[in-house]
Design an enzyme around this catalytic site. Structure first.
Site, mmCIF file in Angstrom:
data_model
loop_
_atom_site.group_PDB
_atom_site.id
_atom_site.type_symbol
_atom_site.label_atom_id
_atom_site.label_comp_id
_atom_site.label_asym_id
_atom_site.label_seq_id
_atom_site.Cartn_x
_atom_site.Cartn_y
_atom_site.Cartn_z
ATOM 1 N N ARG A 127 46.159 56.687 65.188
ATOM 2 C CA ARG A 127 44.614 56.519 64.650
ATOM 3 C C ARG A 127 43.482 55.928 65.326
ATOM 4 O O ARG A 127 42.458 55.435 64.655
ATOM 5 C CB ARG A 127 44.811 55.924 63.226
ATOM 6 C CG ARG A 127 46.149 56.506 62.574
ATOM 7 C CD ARG A 127 45.724 57.988 61.911
ATOM 8 N NE ARG A 127 46.544 58.424 61.047
ATOM 9 C CZ ARG A 127 47.652 59.084 61.571
ATOM 10 N NH1 ARG A 127 47.647 59.366 62.727
ATOM 11 N NH2 ARG A 127 48.546 59.686 60.645
ATOM 12 N N SER A 168 44.170 58.483 53.012
ATOM 13 C CA SER A 168 44.891 57.322 53.189
ATOM 14 C C SER A 168 44.074 56.407 53.467
ATOM 15 O O SER A 168 43.403 56.387 54.414
ATOM 16 C CB SER A 168 46.084 57.401 54.202
ATOM 17 O OG SER A 168 46.994 58.540 53.807
ATOM 18 N N GLU A 200 42.664 52.189 57.462
ATOM 19 C CA GLU A 200 42.367 53.470 58.292
ATOM 20 C C GLU A 200 41.078 54.077 58.026
ATOM 21 O O GLU A 200 40.722 54.599 58.975
ATOM 22 C CB GLU A 200 43.646 54.587 57.943
ATOM 23 C CG GLU A 200 43.565 55.953 58.630
ATOM 24 C CD GLU A 200 44.890 56.736 58.379
ATOM 25 O OE1 GLU A 200 44.492 58.083 58.163
ATOM 26 O OE2 GLU A 200 45.817 56.258 58.018
#
Length: 301
Positions: A174, A224, A294
């Site tokens: 990520r 998320s 995130e």
């Protein structure tokens, strides 16, 4: 900002707003105003906009479709460049596909599947743009962008356009180089493989159905919220801690998927941040694990 907005319009950039609520431009439907919001119509107008911003020495940031993004309640000072429709071309070259940064990831997964190209199925539920996906090294279903990206064209603040290879973008979970070195994704090139159209369509359909059953897609959210810690899943930890359905203000831990926070109506960024901190504190106390968001948090509180 009106003077700069007028200058941008005189330069042929028609979509310019001042004091525009970013709640209108994020999937969470949360966010204070941008002093200046600019939506370039193509690569050259993006470069022109950045040159004007740079000349006036005002801070700037970039958004796409506003997924995976929490804008604080006082908004964003300076200019926000919205890279969407103006840079949304898609060109197939055999097993390669060249895509503009504003192109939808969901649409890209569908279009590559129709062409009988496999490798993009994981992206069928990623709600953002190609540019945001490169920036975040977006992923799902055990895969991510770094596995298929060849290179990306980046516009830097200096006005220089550079093509950076997969290796130069320094992808990890990520993250990418662009989270340390400020630049705007303009275009990306992917390498896929020939596959069976029916199998690809079946995989996309199965992933879509699983998302429909396990994610709160009918409510404003940002995907998320937390990265999965090594060897575990954020949603499992949050649910095991008894936080599924926990609410603060207008923000709530989803009752469908614990790693989603939904806007129940009127949620503020402060509500979401309070909820995020409560989850972090609870998981740290119960499990000794630090939970890292995130979602990208930007703007002034």
């Amino acid at each position: 900002m009106k003077q700069i907005a007028d200058e941008l319009k005189q330069a042929g950039i028609e979509k310019v707003w001042t004091d525009e609520p970013l709640a209108n431009h994020t999937t969470w439907r949360i966010g204070g105003p941008a002093d200046l919001l600019i939506q370039p119509k193509d690569k050259e107008s993006l470069r022109t906009a950045l040159q004007i911003i740079h000349r006036h020495d005002i801070p700037w940031s970039v958004i796409g479709r506003g997924s995976n993004l929490l804008v604080r309640d006082r908004g964003i000072r300076g200019a926000v460049l919205k890279v969407t429709e103006g840079l949304s071309h898609c060109e197939f070259r055999g097993e390669e596909v060249c895509v503009g940064a504003g192109y939808s990831m969901i649409r890209l997964a569908m279009e590559t599947g129709k062409m009988g190209l496999t490798g993009m199925e994981f992206a069928g539920g990623i709600p953002g743009t190609v540019g945001g996906a490169v920036y975040m090294n977006a992923g799902a279903h055990g895969s991510d962008l770094s596995r298929i990206l060849i290179d990306a064209e980046i516009l830097f603040e200096s006005g220089d356009m550079k093509v950076l290879t997969n290796e130069e973008l320094n992808f990890s979970y990520r993250t990418s180089l662009l989270q340390q070195q400020k630049g705007i994704v303009v275009e990306a090139r992917f390498r896929l493989q020939q596959g069976d159209r029916k199998e690809i369509a079946a995989t996309l359909a199965a992933n879509k159905e699983r998302r429909r059953q396990t994610q709160p897609l009918q409510m404003p959210c940002a995907g998320s919220v937390f990265r999965n810690p090594p060897g575990d899943h954020a949603g499992r930890l949050i649910e095991a801690a008894g936080l599924k359905g926990y609410r603060y203000g207008g923000a709530q831990v989803s009752e469908i998927h614990a790693n989603f926070i939904v806007n129940r109506g009127g949620a503020t960024a402060a509500d979401v941040l309070t909820l995020i901190k409560h989850i972090q504190d609870t998981i740290r106390d119960k499990n000794g694990i630090d939970m890292h968001p995130e979602v990208l948090v930007v703007g002034e509180g």
